[in-house]
Enzyme design. Structure first.
Site, short mmCIF file in Angstrom:
data_model
loop_
_atom_site.label_atom_id
_atom_site.label_comp_id
_atom_site.label_asym_id
_atom_site.label_seq_id
_atom_site.Cartn_x
_atom_site.Cartn_y
_atom_site.Cartn_z
N ASN A 74 -12.90 2.94 -10.37
CA ASN A 74 -12.32 3.98 -11.22
C ASN A 74 -12.22 5.25 -10.39
O ASN A 74 -13.25 5.87 -10.09
CB ASN A 74 -13.23 4.19 -12.44
CG ASN A 74 -12.86 5.42 -13.24
OD1 ASN A 74 -11.76 5.96 -13.11
ND2 ASN A 74 -13.79 5.86 -14.09
N HIS A 80 -13.90 5.56 -21.70
CA HIS A 80 -14.83 5.97 -20.64
C HIS A 80 -15.63 7.18 -21.13
O HIS A 80 -15.11 8.02 -21.87
CB HIS A 80 -14.06 6.33 -19.37
CG HIS A 80 -14.96 6.59 -18.21
ND1 HIS A 80 -15.56 7.80 -18.00
CD2 HIS A 80 -15.39 5.77 -17.22
CE1 HIS A 80 -16.33 7.72 -16.92
NE2 HIS A 80 -16.24 6.50 -16.43
N GLU A 129 -16.43 9.89 -19.84
CA GLU A 129 -15.83 11.22 -19.59
C GLU A 129 -14.75 11.52 -20.63
O GLU A 129 -14.57 12.67 -21.02
CB GLU A 129 -15.30 11.28 -18.14
CG GLU A 129 -16.46 11.42 -17.17
CD GLU A 129 -16.23 10.84 -15.79
OE1 GLU A 129 -15.07 10.63 -15.40
OE2 GLU A 129 -17.24 10.59 -15.10
N GLU A 167 -21.92 1.74 -19.30
CA GLU A 167 -22.07 2.85 -18.36
C GLU A 167 -22.97 3.92 -18.97
O GLU A 167 -22.50 4.77 -19.74
CB GLU A 167 -20.70 3.46 -18.06
CG GLU A 167 -19.76 2.49 -17.38
CD GLU A 167 -18.75 3.25 -16.53
OE1 GLU A 167 -18.70 2.99 -15.33
OE2 GLU A 167 -18.05 4.11 -17.07
N SER A 169 -23.22 5.13 -10.65
CA SER A 169 -23.79 5.27 -9.30
C SER A 169 -24.00 3.94 -8.57
O SER A 169 -24.97 3.76 -7.86
CB SER A 169 -25.09 6.08 -9.35
OG SER A 169 -24.82 7.40 -9.79
#
Ligand code: PGA
Length: 248
Positions: A7, A93, A95, A164, A210
């Protein structure tokens, strides 16, 4: 078979995108895995046309609008993304959820739009640090999955999930393989209930947060981790190749 997905977020314009694909040398094990890159919508055409692009790397978009067209300044529709060469779409996602206020309802509508236009949705769920500290991991991720399930199950078609944890994204702090396996086992159990085990096993659950070439192998070896969704470490062609290599 593992899914190795990059991504790119708001990185790599058309020139850097072409350079990435032209210089990417995939390791010998690449054919055993499913490889995806999500460039910015503006760089999708450059990815499609990049000289020497290895066709085993499939392309997706990072976000779509739920309508097919209309007065939605700044947005991109699933139909446009498909026409431009995307086969996958990230949906929900963290974000998008946390920085742009995307709700579970928006996520469902985007899943439906992706489905209408033949894009495979990659639906992201994950808890914040505060939610983890409050012992609410299961409640949060199952809430997000349950909200998406009607849109995911009302028509036949492939989809992927990505777990995530928000606290692990872009922070250098990775969930341990045990953390990932625990959360992903919870998601898998709910998918088994909702879809039946034979359909559920066809839904890969990726871990994101990460991931780097040096921790990918251990994460991918954890139960219920069927792939990785990688931000920072997917931007460099050598690093992406190393992630693929780590999948064994
Ligand atoms: P990161 O991002 O690998 O840079 O933590 C992962 C993601 O947000 O998909």
């Amino acid at each position: 078979m593992a899914v190795i997905a990059g991504n790119w977020k708001m990185h790599h314009g058309p020139r850097a995108t072409r350079d990435f694909f032209s210089s990417l040398v995939l390791p010998p094990n690449a054919g055993a895995h499913e490889l995806l890159i999500f460039p910015t919508a503006l760089s999708l055409a450059a990815a499609v046309d990049a000289p020497g692009r290895d066709p085993r790397v499939q392309l997706g978009v990072q976000n779509i609008h739920w309508e097919d067209k209309g007065a939605f300044t700044g947005e991109v529709s699933a139909a446009m993304a498909r026409e431009a060469g995307a086969a996958f779409a990230l949906v929900g996602h963290s974000e998008r959820r946390h920085l742009f206020g995307e709700t579970d309802k928006d996520v469902s509508r985007k899943i439906a739009a992706a489905r209408r236009h033949g894009l495979v949705p990659v639906v992201c769920v994950g808890e914040t640090l505060e939610e983890r500290r409050g012992g609410r991991v299961e409640e949060v991720i199952l809430g997000q999955l349950d909200a998406a399930l009607p849109a995911l199950t009302d028509v036949e078609g492939r989809f992927l999930l990505a777990y995530e944890p928000v606290w692990a994204i872009g922070t250098g702090e990775t969930a341990t393989p045990d953390d990932a396996a625990a959360a992903q086992g919870t998601l898998r159990a709910r998918l088994d209930e909702a879809l039946g085990p034979s359909r559920s096993t066809r839904v890969p659950i990726l871990y994101g947060g990460s991931v780097k070439p040096d921790n990918a192998r251990d994460l991918l070896a954890a139960p219920d981790v069927d792939g990785v969704l990688v931000g920072g470490a997917s931007l460099d062609a050598g690093s992406f190749a190393a992630l693929v290599e780590a999948a064994g």
